[in-house]
Design a protein around this motif. Structure first.
Motif, PDB file in Angstrom:
ATOM      1  N   MET A   1      26.863 -73.379 -44.642  1.00  0.00           N
ATOM      2  CA  MET A   1      26.544 -74.508 -45.490  1.00  0.00           C
ATOM      3  C   MET A   1      25.042 -74.748 -45.438  1.00  0.00           C
ATOM      4  O   MET A   1      24.424 -74.648 -44.398  1.00  0.00           O
ATOM      5  N   ALA A   2      24.492 -75.069 -46.577  1.00  0.00           N
ATOM      6  CA  ALA A   2      23.064 -75.317 -46.655  1.00  0.00           C
ATOM      7  C   ALA A   2      22.712 -76.634 -45.964  1.00  0.00           C
ATOM      8  O   ALA A   2      23.464 -77.599 -46.012  1.00  0.00           O
ATOM      9  N   LYS A   3      21.565 -76.633 -45.338  1.00  0.00           N
ATOM     10  CA  LYS A   3      21.086 -77.837 -44.670  1.00  0.00           C
ATOM     11  C   LYS A   3      20.109 -78.560 -45.577  1.00  0.00           C
ATOM     12  O   LYS A   3      19.457 -77.940 -46.417  1.00  0.00           O
ATOM     13  N   LYS A   4      19.980 -79.845 -45.387  1.00  0.00           N
ATOM     14  CA  LYS A   4      19.069 -80.634 -46.201  1.00  0.00           C
ATOM     15  C   LYS A   4      17.646 -80.129 -46.019  1.00  0.00           C
ATOM     16  O   LYS A   4      17.181 -79.911 -44.913  1.00  0.00           O
ATOM     17  N   GLY A   5      16.960 -79.906 -47.132  1.00  0.00           N
ATOM     18  CA  GLY A   5      15.589 -79.442 -47.084  1.00  0.00           C
ATOM     19  C   GLY A   5      15.445 -77.930 -46.967  1.00  0.00           C
ATOM     20  O   GLY A   5      14.347 -77.409 -46.968  1.00  0.00           O
ATOM     21  N   GLN A   6      16.577 -77.220 -46.877  1.00  0.00           N
ATOM     22  CA  GLN A   6      16.530 -75.768 -46.728  1.00  0.00           C
ATOM     23  C   GLN A   6      16.085 -75.130 -48.043  1.00  0.00           C
ATOM     24  O   GLN A   6      16.483 -75.549 -49.120  1.00  0.00           O
ATOM     25  N   THR A   7      15.244 -74.133 -47.949  1.00  0.00           N
ATOM     26  CA  THR A   7      14.803 -73.423 -49.137  1.00  0.00           C
ATOM     27  C   THR A   7      15.465 -72.057 -49.178  1.00  0.00           C
ATOM     28  O   THR A   7      15.764 -71.463 -48.150  1.00  0.00           O
ATOM     29  N   PHE A   8      15.675 -71.568 -50.378  1.00  0.00           N
ATOM     30  CA  PHE A   8      16.316 -70.278 -50.570  1.00  0.00           C
ATOM     31  C   PHE A   8      15.332 -69.313 -51.194  1.00  0.00           C
ATOM     32  O   PHE A   8      14.510 -69.692 -52.017  1.00  0.00           O
ATOM     33  N   ARG A   9      15.429 -68.079 -50.820  1.00  0.00           N
ATOM     34  CA  ARG A   9      14.527 -67.047 -51.313  1.00  0.00           C
ATOM     35  C   ARG A   9      15.263 -66.197 -52.326  1.00  0.00           C
ATOM     36  O   ARG A   9      16.399 -65.796 -52.095  1.00  0.00           O
ATOM     37  N   GLN A  10      14.628 -65.932 -53.445  1.00  0.00           N
ATOM     38  CA  GLN A  10      15.210 -65.050 -54.452  1.00  0.00           C
ATOM     39  C   GLN A  10      14.424 -63.751 -54.431  1.00  0.00           C
ATOM     40  O   GLN A  10      13.192 -63.764 -54.435  1.00  0.00           O
ATOM     41  N   TYR A  11      15.147 -62.654 -54.395  1.00  0.00           N
ATOM     42  CA  TYR A  11      14.530 -61.337 -54.333  1.00  0.00           C
ATOM     43  C   TYR A  11      14.624 -60.657 -55.689  1.00  0.00           C
ATOM     44  O   TYR A  11      15.606 -60.828 -56.413  1.00  0.00           O
ATOM     45  N   SER A  12      13.604 -59.876 -56.014  1.00  0.00           N
ATOM     46  CA  SER A  12      13.579 -59.182 -57.295  1.00  0.00           C
ATOM     47  C   SER A  12      14.599 -58.047 -57.305  1.00  0.00           C
ATOM     48  O   SER A  12      15.030 -57.555 -56.259  1.00  0.00           O
ATOM     49  N   LEU A  13      14.952 -57.627 -58.510  1.00  0.00           N
ATOM     50  CA  LEU A  13      15.889 -56.521 -58.660  1.00  0.00           C
ATOM     51  C   LEU A  13      15.312 -55.246 -58.060  1.00  0.00           C
ATOM     52  O   LEU A  13      16.037 -54.457 -57.441  1.00  0.00           O
ATOM     53  N   GLU A  14      14.000 -55.051 -58.191  1.00  0.00           N
ATOM     54  CA  GLU A  14      13.360 -53.853 -57.639  1.00  0.00           C
ATOM     55  C   GLU A  14      13.504 -53.797 -56.116  1.00  0.00           C
ATOM     56  O   GLU A  14      13.793 -52.749 -55.547  1.00  0.00           O
ATOM     57  N   LEU A  37      11.485 -54.344 -45.251  1.00  0.00           N
ATOM     58  CA  LEU A  37      11.204 -54.978 -46.538  1.00  0.00           C
ATOM     59  C   LEU A  37      10.950 -56.486 -46.434  1.00  0.00           C
ATOM     60  O   LEU A  37      10.688 -57.139 -47.436  1.00  0.00           O
ATOM     61  N   GLY A  38      11.057 -57.039 -45.233  1.00  0.00           N
ATOM     62  CA  GLY A  38      10.781 -58.462 -45.047  1.00  0.00           C
ATOM     63  C   GLY A  38      11.873 -59.369 -45.571  1.00  0.00           C
ATOM     64  O   GLY A  38      11.607 -60.473 -46.036  1.00  0.00           O
ATOM     65  N   ILE A  39      13.105 -58.911 -45.461  1.00  0.00           N
ATOM     66  CA  ILE A  39      14.241 -59.699 -45.902  1.00  0.00           C
ATOM     67  C   ILE A  39      14.727 -60.506 -44.706  1.00  0.00           C
ATOM     68  O   ILE A  39      14.872 -59.970 -43.615  1.00  0.00           O
ATOM     69  N   ARG A  40      14.956 -61.791 -44.915  1.00  0.00           N
ATOM     70  CA  ARG A  40      15.255 -62.699 -43.810  1.00  0.00           C
ATOM     71  C   ARG A  40      16.521 -62.344 -43.038  1.00  0.00           C
ATOM     72  O   ARG A  40      16.576 -62.495 -41.837  1.00  0.00           O
ATOM     73  N   SER A  41      17.548 -61.878 -43.733  1.00  0.00           N
ATOM     74  CA  SER A  41      18.831 -61.673 -43.081  1.00  0.00           C
ATOM     75  C   SER A  41      19.400 -60.300 -43.411  1.00  0.00           C
ATOM     76  O   SER A  41      19.388 -59.876 -44.572  1.00  0.00           O
ATOM     77  N   LYS A  42      19.922 -59.634 -42.398  1.00  0.00           N
ATOM     78  CA  LYS A  42      20.522 -58.322 -42.640  1.00  0.00           C
ATOM     79  C   LYS A  42      21.813 -58.453 -43.436  1.00  0.00           C
ATOM     80  O   LYS A  42      22.196 -57.541 -44.168  1.00  0.00           O
ATOM     81  N   SER A  43      22.464 -59.608 -43.357  1.00  0.00           N
ATOM     82  CA  SER A  43      23.692 -59.796 -44.124  1.00  0.00           C
ATOM     83  C   SER A  43      23.420 -59.786 -45.623  1.00  0.00           C
ATOM     84  O   SER A  43      24.284 -59.411 -46.417  1.00  0.00           O
ATOM     85  N   GLN A  44      22.212 -60.153 -46.021  1.00  0.00           N
ATOM     86  CA  GLN A  44      21.854 -60.101 -47.431  1.00  0.00           C
ATOM     87  C   GLN A  44      21.825 -58.654 -47.910  1.00  0.00           C
ATOM     88  O   GLN A  44      22.326 -58.337 -48.978  1.00  0.00           O
ATOM     89  N   VAL A  45      21.251 -57.777 -47.096  1.00  0.00           N
ATOM     90  CA  VAL A  45      21.217 -56.348 -47.438  1.00  0.00           C
ATOM     91  C   VAL A  45      22.639 -55.794 -47.465  1.00  0.00           C
ATOM     92  O   VAL A  45      22.979 -54.990 -48.345  1.00  0.00           O
ATOM     93  N   GLN A  46      23.485 -56.218 -46.541  1.00  0.00           N
ATOM     94  CA  GLN A  46      24.885 -55.783 -46.529  1.00  0.00           C
ATOM     95  C   GLN A  46      25.581 -56.169 -47.830  1.00  0.00           C
ATOM     96  O   GLN A  46      26.324 -55.379 -48.402  1.00  0.00           O
ATOM     97  N   THR A  47      25.320 -57.376 -48.293  1.00  0.00           N
ATOM     98  CA  THR A  47      25.935 -57.852 -49.530  1.00  0.00           C
ATOM     99  C   THR A  47      25.493 -57.011 -50.713  1.00  0.00           C
ATOM    100  O   THR A  47      26.310 -56.608 -51.543  1.00  0.00           O
ATOM    101  N   TRP A  48      24.191 -56.725 -50.806  1.00  0.00           N
ATOM    102  CA  TRP A  48      23.687 -55.901 -51.906  1.00  0.00           C
ATOM    103  C   TRP A  48      24.289 -54.501 -51.860  1.00  0.00           C
ATOM    104  O   TRP A  48      24.667 -53.956 -52.895  1.00  0.00           O
TER     105      TRP A  48
END
Length: 99
Positions: A1-14, A37-48
């Protein structure tokens, strides 16, 4: 769950495609790809990688913030909508409403 004030990063398709390429063609670990590649979480790469493997689109879907906006042409139309919404909620939660 997102926390108050949390920011999200959007990565380009490239960047997403490069991450997937490194995982599948260069056989790098997901952790190494995220770090390189400087991606915050390895789970994000897993999802992609999982989406790519199943043929899903890697572009971000449109996200909605807050409740949906409903426009009414008249006050009467809005009142009818709200009454219907109240009746629906009464049916969903009969124990909350006692007459």
């Amino acid at each position: 769950m997102a926390k108050k004030g949390q920011t999200f990063r959007q990565y380009s398709l490239e960047l997403k495609m490069e991450a997937v390429r490194l995982v599948y063609e260069e056989h790098m670990s997901i952790r190494e790809v995220a770090k390189q590649l400087g991606i915050r979480s390895k789970s994000q790469v897993q999802t992609w990688a999982a989406k790519y493997r199943t043929g899903e689109i890697l572009e971000p879907t449109a996200t909605r913030r807050g409740r949906p906006k409903t426009k009414f042409s008249s006050i009467e139309e809005e009142m009818a909508y709200l009454r219907a919404e109240i009746e629906y909620l009464k049916k969903q939660y009969p124990n909350l409403h006692k007459e």
